[in-house]
Scaffold this active site. Structure first.
Site, PDB file in Angstrom:
ATOM      1  N   LYS A 143     -17.841  -6.985   7.698  1.00 50.70           N
ATOM      2  CA  LYS A 143     -16.542  -7.655   7.663  1.00 50.70           C
ATOM      3  C   LYS A 143     -16.022  -7.701   9.092  1.00 50.70           C
ATOM      4  O   LYS A 143     -16.299  -6.815   9.885  1.00 50.70           O
ATOM      5  CB  LYS A 143     -15.559  -6.850   6.810  1.00 50.70           C
TER       6      LYS A 143
ATOM      7  N   SER B 144      -2.681  -7.932   2.614  1.00 54.29           N
ATOM      8  CA  SER B 144      -2.921  -7.875   4.061  1.00 54.29           C
ATOM      9  C   SER B 144      -3.327  -9.263   4.566  1.00 54.29           C
ATOM     10  O   SER B 144      -2.884  -9.707   5.624  1.00 54.29           O
ATOM     11  CB  SER B 144      -4.038  -6.879   4.378  1.00 54.29           C
TER      12      SER B 144
ATOM     13  N   HIS C 239       0.847  -1.205   0.000  1.00 54.29           N
ATOM     14  CA  HIS C 239       0.000   0.000   0.000  1.00 54.29           C
ATOM     15  C   HIS C 239       0.883   1.256   0.000  1.00 54.29           C
ATOM     16  O   HIS C 239       0.618   2.211  -0.717  1.00 54.29           O
ATOM     17  CB  HIS C 239      -0.876   0.060   1.269  1.00 54.29           C
TER      18      HIS C 239
ATOM     19  N   ARG D 162      -2.082  -5.828  -8.359  1.00 55.06           N
ATOM     20  CA  ARG D 162      -0.978  -6.793  -8.190  1.00 55.06           C
ATOM     21  C   ARG D 162      -1.105  -7.858  -9.272  1.00 55.06           C
ATOM     22  O   ARG D 162      -1.206  -7.545 -10.437  1.00 55.06           O
ATOM     23  CB  ARG D 162      -1.027  -7.427  -6.800  1.00 55.06           C
TER      24      ARG D 162
HETATM   25  O1  PNS Z   1      -9.045  -3.235   0.089  1.00 51.67           O
HETATM   26  P1  PNS Z   1     -10.334  -3.796  -0.417  1.00 51.67           P
HETATM   27  O2  PNS Z   1     -11.021  -4.577   0.666  1.00 51.67           O
HETATM   28  O3  PNS Z   1     -10.167  -4.588  -1.682  1.00 51.67           O
HETATM   29  O4  PNS Z   1     -11.273  -2.521  -0.757  1.00 51.67           O
HETATM   30  C1  PNS Z   1     -12.544  -2.688  -1.298  1.00 51.67           C
HETATM   31  C2  PNS Z   1     -13.328  -1.364  -1.367  1.00 51.67           C
HETATM   32  C3  PNS Z   1     -13.393  -0.731   0.011  1.00 51.67           C
HETATM   33  C4  PNS Z   1     -12.622  -0.410  -2.309  1.00 51.67           C
HETATM   34  C5  PNS Z   1     -14.762  -1.683  -1.904  1.00 51.67           C
HETATM   35  O5  PNS Z   1     -15.300  -2.706  -1.124  1.00 51.67           O
HETATM   36  C6  PNS Z   1     -15.710  -0.491  -1.893  1.00 51.67           C
HETATM   37  O6  PNS Z   1     -15.514   0.456  -2.593  1.00 51.67           O
HETATM   38  N1  PNS Z   1     -16.762  -0.553  -1.048  1.00 51.67           N
HETATM   39  C7  PNS Z   1     -17.728   0.522  -0.905  1.00 51.67           C
HETATM   40  C8  PNS Z   1     -19.110   0.108  -1.415  1.00 51.67           C
HETATM   41  C9  PNS Z   1     -19.307   0.414  -2.882  1.00 51.67           C
HETATM   42  O7  PNS Z   1     -19.178   1.534  -3.312  1.00 51.67           O
HETATM   43  N2  PNS Z   1     -19.645  -0.642  -3.660  1.00 51.67           N
HETATM   44  C10 PNS Z   1     -20.014  -0.498  -5.056  1.00 51.67           C
HETATM   45  C11 PNS Z   1     -18.867  -0.563  -6.015  1.00 51.67           C
HETATM   46  S1  PNS Z   1     -18.404  -2.192  -6.348  1.00 51.67           S
END
Ligand code: PNS
Length: 161
Positions: free
Chosen positions: A43, A130, A19, A92
């Site tokens: 989560k 992570s 990150h 990645r």
């Molecule tokens: O690090 P991560 O867990 O891969 O991050 C995922 C994240 C937080 C970017 C994603 O879950 C997110 O944007 N959640 C917010 C809800 C949302 O907007 N969902 C619709 C788009 S798919």
């Protein structure tokens, strides 16, 4: 001149050197970065929201151009609320691609003004996440060099080593 601001969203449970590499490289493109931690009660993260905020703030304390925040609800709505239109994500291995593609297209469907920008991770962090770091740490594996020292210490504390 208008500031170029990007929102870097994620779970950051916890923040890793992968990150940080994305953050440092993004700062060569953007004037300001908002690290936005998803506050997702469904989560079950290892670290609380506050612990994740504190670790990120500590690790990035020398960088005033990086702000740490939390969000819930739709990411695109949060991006608009922060008065920008850029979502930054790191990419990645190929395995990330399908999920990221799906998310970027959904976000685009939800708001066509918001653009997703991807930075390829450095080859050093190609295989880390992570999740896999937490697994190794939970089994007392050596995660030196994969996370900032303060995160390494916090992981050890969590797992009682
Ligand atoms: O690090 P991560 O867990 O891969 O991050 C995922 C994240 C937080 C970017 C994603 O879950 C997110 O944007 N959640 C917010 C809800 C949302 O907007 N969902 C619709 C788009 S798919």
């Amino acid at each position: 001149m208008n500031e170029r601001v990007a929102v870097y969203p994620g779970t950051f449970d916890p923040i890793t050197n992968g990150h940080l590499s994305i953050v440092n490289r993004a700062l060569k493109i953007f004037d300001k970065l908002i690290i936005a931690i998803l506050n997702n009660p469904h989560k079950a993260p290892l670290f609380t929201l506050q612990e994740r905020i504190d670790m990120i703030r500590e690790v990035l304390k020398g960088k005033p151009e990086v702000q740490v925040d939390t969000f819930d609800g739709l990411l695109v709505d949060y991006v608009v609320q922060m008065k920008t239109n850029v979502i930054l994500r790191g990419l990645r291995a190929l395995s990330d691609f399908e999920y990221e593609f799906q998310m970027a297209l959904m976000n685009r469907k939800l708001n066509r003004d918001v653009q997703s920008v991807f930075l390829m991770t450095d080859y050093k962090w190609f295989y880390t996440s992570s999740t896999i770091i937490k697994e190794a740490a939970s089994l007392n594996g050596d995660i030196n060099g994969l996370v900032p020292p303060i995160v390494g210490r916090k992981l050890k504390e969590k797992f009682g080593y």
